[in-house]
Design a protein around this motif. Structure first.
Motif, PDB file in Angstrom:
ATOM      1  N   GLY A  26     -19.088  30.745  20.180  1.00 38.60           N
ATOM      2  CA  GLY A  26     -20.380  30.294  19.662  1.00 38.60           C
ATOM      3  C   GLY A  26     -20.938  29.098  20.407  1.00 38.60           C
ATOM      4  N   GLN A  27     -20.055  28.296  20.963  1.00 36.93           N
ATOM      5  CA  GLN A  27     -20.497  27.130  21.729  1.00 36.93           C
ATOM      6  C   GLN A  27     -19.731  27.104  23.045  1.00 36.93           C
ATOM      7  OE1 GLN A  27     -19.539  24.536  18.430  1.00 36.93           O
ATOM      8  NE2 GLN A  27     -21.668  23.943  18.225  1.00 36.93           N
ATOM      9  N   LYS A  28     -20.225  26.335  23.990  1.00 40.35           N
ATOM     10  CA  LYS A  28     -19.623  26.360  25.316  1.00 40.35           C
ATOM     11  C   LYS A  28     -19.087  24.982  25.715  1.00 40.35           C
ATOM     12  CE  LYS A  28     -21.969  30.261  27.484  1.00 40.35           C
ATOM     13  NZ  LYS A  28     -22.272  30.948  26.245  1.00 40.35           N
ATOM     14  N   GLY A  29     -18.218  25.001  26.735  1.00 41.19           N
ATOM     15  CA  GLY A  29     -17.731  23.761  27.329  1.00 41.19           C
ATOM     16  C   GLY A  29     -16.934  22.916  26.359  1.00 41.19           C
ATOM     17  N   GLU A  30     -17.213  21.624  26.407  1.00 42.92           N
ATOM     18  CA  GLU A  30     -16.447  20.681  25.604  1.00 42.92           C
ATOM     19  C   GLU A  30     -16.580  20.939  24.102  1.00 42.92           C
ATOM     20  OE1 GLU A  30     -14.431  18.226  26.822  1.00 42.92           O
ATOM     21  OE2 GLU A  30     -14.783  19.233  28.725  1.00 42.92           O
ATOM     22  N   ARG A  31     -17.690  21.528  23.735  1.00 47.79           N
ATOM     23  CA  ARG A  31     -17.940  21.740  22.302  1.00 47.79           C
ATOM     24  C   ARG A  31     -17.329  23.048  21.789  1.00 47.79           C
ATOM     25  NH1 ARG A  31     -24.084  21.199  21.057  1.00 47.79           N
ATOM     26  NH2 ARG A  31     -23.279  21.182  18.938  1.00 47.79           N
ATOM     27  N   GLN A  32     -16.827  23.867  22.709  1.00 47.86           N
ATOM     28  CA  GLN A  32     -16.232  25.142  22.286  1.00 47.86           C
ATOM     29  C   GLN A  32     -15.002  24.861  21.422  1.00 47.86           C
ATOM     30  OE1 GLN A  32     -14.902  27.644  25.501  1.00 47.86           O
ATOM     31  NE2 GLN A  32     -15.236  29.498  24.307  1.00 47.86           N
ATOM     32  N   HIS A  33     -14.913  25.537  20.317  1.00 48.25           N
ATOM     33  CA  HIS A  33     -13.796  25.247  19.426  1.00 48.25           C
ATOM     34  C   HIS A  33     -12.833  26.419  19.319  1.00 48.25           C
ATOM     35  CE1 HIS A  33     -17.303  26.537  16.992  1.00 48.25           C
ATOM     36  NE2 HIS A  33     -16.421  27.378  16.526  1.00 48.25           N
ATOM     37  N   GLY A  34     -11.648  26.092  18.857  1.00 51.24           N
ATOM     38  CA  GLY A  34     -10.626  27.107  18.673  1.00 51.24           C
ATOM     39  C   GLY A  34     -10.268  27.233  17.205  1.00 51.24           C
ATOM     40  N   VAL A  35      -9.706  28.378  16.873  1.00 49.41           N
ATOM     41  CA  VAL A  35      -9.187  28.592  15.526  1.00 49.41           C
ATOM     42  C   VAL A  35      -7.827  29.266  15.672  1.00 49.41           C
ATOM     43  CG1 VAL A  35     -11.474  28.847  14.451  1.00 49.41           C
ATOM     44  CG2 VAL A  35     -10.256  30.884  15.285  1.00 49.41           C
ATOM     45  N   VAL A  36      -7.113  29.334  14.561  1.00 47.93           N
ATOM     46  CA  VAL A  36      -5.860  30.084  14.548  1.00 47.93           C
ATOM     47  C   VAL A  36      -6.150  31.418  13.879  1.00 47.93           C
ATOM     48  CG1 VAL A  36      -3.499  30.140  13.681  1.00 47.93           C
ATOM     49  CG2 VAL A  36      -4.483  27.978  14.477  1.00 47.93           C
ATOM     50  N   LEU A  37      -5.860  32.501  14.589  1.00 45.90           N
ATOM     51  CA  LEU A  37      -6.213  33.849  14.095  1.00 45.90           C
ATOM     52  C   LEU A  37      -4.963  34.723  14.029  1.00 45.90           C
ATOM     53  CD1 LEU A  37      -8.370  36.122  13.485  1.00 45.90           C
ATOM     54  CD2 LEU A  37      -8.426  36.517  15.962  1.00 45.90           C
ATOM     55  N   CYS A  38      -4.757  35.371  12.882  1.00 42.61           N
ATOM     56  CA  CYS A  38      -3.655  36.332  12.751  1.00 42.61           C
ATOM     57  C   CYS A  38      -4.044  37.634  13.437  1.00 42.61           C
ATOM     58  CB  CYS A  38      -3.342  36.602  11.276  1.00 42.61           C
ATOM     59  SG  CYS A  38      -2.114  37.923  11.062  1.00 42.61           S
ATOM     60  N   ASP A  39      -3.211  38.108  14.361  1.00 47.50           N
ATOM     61  CA  ASP A  39      -3.560  39.330  15.098  1.00 47.50           C
ATOM     62  C   ASP A  39      -3.355  40.588  14.263  1.00 47.50           C
ATOM     63  OD1 ASP A  39      -0.790  39.623  15.095  1.00 47.50           O
ATOM     64  OD2 ASP A  39      -0.631  40.030  17.239  1.00 47.50           O
TER      65      ASP A  39
ATOM     66  N   CYS B 171      -3.852  40.610  10.378  1.00 44.18           N
ATOM     67  CA  CYS B 171      -4.703  40.710   9.184  1.00 44.18           C
ATOM     68  C   CYS B 171      -5.983  39.889   9.293  1.00 44.18           C
ATOM     69  CB  CYS B 171      -3.925  40.339   7.932  1.00 44.18           C
ATOM     70  SG  CYS B 171      -3.630  38.576   7.717  1.00 44.18           S
ATOM     71  N   ASP B 172      -6.213  39.264  10.453  1.00 49.97           N
ATOM     72  CA  ASP B 172      -7.454  38.522  10.700  1.00 49.97           C
ATOM     73  C   ASP B 172      -7.638  37.299   9.807  1.00 49.97           C
ATOM     74  OD1 ASP B 172      -8.073  40.378  12.641  1.00 49.97           O
ATOM     75  OD2 ASP B 172      -9.409  41.548  11.348  1.00 49.97           O
ATOM     76  N   ALA B 173      -6.565  36.813   9.206  1.00 53.69           N
ATOM     77  CA  ALA B 173      -6.664  35.532   8.491  1.00 53.69           C
ATOM     78  C   ALA B 173      -6.929  34.435   9.519  1.00 53.69           C
ATOM     79  CB  ALA B 173      -5.372  35.246   7.730  1.00 53.69           C
ATOM     80  N   VAL B 174      -7.747  33.444   9.137  1.00 54.42           N
ATOM     81  CA  VAL B 174      -8.162  32.391  10.072  1.00 54.42           C
ATOM     82  C   VAL B 174      -7.915  31.010   9.473  1.00 54.42           C
ATOM     83  CG1 VAL B 174     -10.174  31.320  11.174  1.00 54.42           C
ATOM     84  CG2 VAL B 174      -9.899  33.799  11.232  1.00 54.42           C
ATOM     85  N   TRP B 175      -7.402  30.115  10.309  1.00 56.78           N
ATOM     86  CA  TRP B 175      -7.285  28.704   9.948  1.00 56.78           C
ATOM     87  C   TRP B 175      -8.092  27.907  10.969  1.00 56.78           C
ATOM     88  CZ3 TRP B 175      -3.565  32.339   9.439  1.00 56.78           C
ATOM     89  CH2 TRP B 175      -2.846  32.388   8.238  1.00 56.78           C
ATOM     90  N   THR B 176      -8.822  26.927  10.493  1.00 56.73           N
ATOM     91  CA  THR B 176      -9.637  26.140  11.421  1.00 56.73           C
ATOM     92  C   THR B 176      -8.872  24.933  11.966  1.00 56.73           C
ATOM     93  OG1 THR B 176     -10.550  24.927   9.546  1.00 56.73           O
ATOM     94  CG2 THR B 176     -11.819  26.816  10.366  1.00 56.73           C
ATOM     95  N   THR B 177      -7.691  24.682  11.402  1.00 56.13           N
ATOM     96  CA  THR B 177      -6.831  23.621  11.931  1.00 56.13           C
ATOM     97  C   THR B 177      -5.446  24.216  12.177  1.00 56.13           C
ATOM     98  OG1 THR B 177      -5.878  22.887   9.833  1.00 56.13           O
ATOM     99  CG2 THR B 177      -8.056  22.007  10.429  1.00 56.13           C
ATOM    100  N   LEU B 178      -4.560  23.402  12.699  1.00 49.21           N
ATOM    101  CA  LEU B 178      -3.196  23.867  12.969  1.00 49.21           C
ATOM    102  C   LEU B 178      -2.337  23.898  11.711  1.00 49.21           C
ATOM    103  CD1 LEU B 178      -2.526  21.991  16.329  1.00 49.21           C
ATOM    104  CD2 LEU B 178      -2.880  24.448  16.024  1.00 49.21           C
ATOM    105  N   ASP B 179      -2.854  23.386  10.613  1.00 48.20           N
ATOM    106  CA  ASP B 179      -2.085  23.356   9.375  1.00 48.20           C
ATOM    107  C   ASP B 179      -2.180  24.712   8.662  1.00 48.20           C
ATOM    108  OD1 ASP B 179      -0.709  22.842   7.111  1.00 48.20           O
ATOM    109  OD2 ASP B 179      -2.043  21.260   6.359  1.00 48.20           O
ATOM    110  N   THR B 180      -1.300  25.621   9.063  1.00 48.20           N
ATOM    111  CA  THR B 180      -1.356  26.979   8.495  1.00 48.20           C
ATOM    112  C   THR B 180      -0.628  27.070   7.153  1.00 48.20           C
ATOM    113  OG1 THR B 180       0.564  27.582   9.847  1.00 48.20           O
ATOM    114  CG2 THR B 180      -1.625  28.087  10.731  1.00 48.20           C
TER     115      THR B 180
END
Ligand SMILES: [Zn+2]
Lengths: 216, 101
Positions: free
Chosen positions: B22-35, B37-46
């Motif tokens: 959705g955003q590029k470069g320095e502002r591009q963000h990552g998430v944690v995605l289960c391959d 069941c597609d559950a998503v965490w926006t931080t590393l605290d799963t």
């Protein structure tokens, strides 16, 4: 017109009869599934709809077929139970949405583009996948029939089913009472691909997110 | 795919670091995605409850861009460094389906 007054909780005799028939029928289907022995061929359980295979699961179906061939020499028999023509068949009920015999819906979604294709990734081992990778016996037909059978058992409740609610999701772990798959992936490889009798189904309502054989 | 753990929701999936496009470069963000069941965490605290993005597009919980379409992808080592998430990575392996491609 004759008016018959009924109590607030007295069901209509016709509805009661239909309900009883449904319960008995479900019991018979599940019982038959449990009693079946693995057979040499799943060719008799072709789906009603060919479209789901063409659009969403062709690659995975092919993968499943090759898995059956390959794995049969590893840990035979790796075939779908026979006489399961009723279970695991799909019919299109919307744009690229398929309804299974047991009432599960497979819709577009996931990185693969369709939940059906996603589930069918579990018809072939992926030895490089970290952790476990559950693999269904019997390729595409075996997988879909097994998921349907597990769902029917899950809906009945009882000792064979564990249920966990996680927000909008329901996670069933169902004991089918016979080997329906094996553990693949890196863990499965280390453990020499043990057979498993349980299936895990992750649902949102009746929409399938994923389903795979699991060691509980 | 670099991964940080395994999914407690489905009990099978590998939790990979996914780059939202959705955003590029320095502002591009990552998430944690289960391959799986597609559950998503926006931080590393799963250990926290995940988000279950709506099917079929899996909108990113941060910016609503799809996590499965367009330029969304599993994070590279460089991207993980930029996110400062390298310490959480426990391994690299095939995501579900990728081994068959
Ligand atoms: Zn998961």
């Amino acid at each position: 017109m004759k008016h018959i007054k009924r109590g607030a909780f007295s069901p209509n005799p016709l509805a009661k009869g239909v309900l009883l028939a449904c319960i008995v029928l479900t019991g018979i289907i599940v019982q038959r599934y449990r009693q079946e022995r693995p057979g040499p061929s799943a060719a008799s359980s072709k789906p009603i709809a060919s479209k789901p295979v063409d659009k969403a699961g062709a690659e995975a179906e092919n993968a499943g077929a090759s898995t059956t061939d390959r794995s049969s020499s590893v840990d035979a028999p790796h075939s779908a139970p026979r006489k399961l023509a009723q279970l695991g068949q799909l019919r299109e009920v919307g744009a690229d949405v398929y309804l299974s015999t047991a009432g599960l819906r497979y819709s577009p979604g996931s990185r693969e583009g369709h939940r059906l294709k996603h589930v069918l990734l579990h018809t072939k081992d992926q030895p490089g996948r970290p952790g476990s990778h559950g693999v269904f016996l019997g390729g595409r037909d075996g997988a879909l029939a097994t998921v349907d059978a597990a769902y029917l058992i899950a809906k009945q409740g009882g000792d064979h089913t564990q249920v966990e609610q996680q927000g909008v999701r329901t996670v069933y772990t169902v004991d089918l009472g016979k080997a329906i798959g094996y553990v693949g992936g890196q863990i499965g490889k280390r453990r020499e691909h043990p057979r498993v009798t349980h299936v895990r189904i992750v649902l949102e309502g009746t929409n399938v997110i994923t389903a795979f054989p699991v060691s509980p | 795919m670099f991964y940080v753990g395994f999914c407690a929701v489905c009990g099978e999936g590998t939790l990979g670091i996914r780059m939202c496009a959705g955003q590029k470069g320095e502002r591009q963000h990552g998430v944690v995605l289960c391959d799986e069941c597609d559950a998503v965490w926006t931080t590393l605290d799963t250990s926290q409850a995940p988000v279950f993005p709506e099917q079929p597009d899996l909108p990113c919980p941060i910016c609503s861009a799809s996590l499965v379409r367009h330029a969304a992808h599993w994070a590279t080592a460089e991207e993980i460094d930029r996110l400062q998430w390298r310490h959480a990575v426990i391994g690299e392996g095939w995501a579900l389906g990728d081994e068959l491609d």
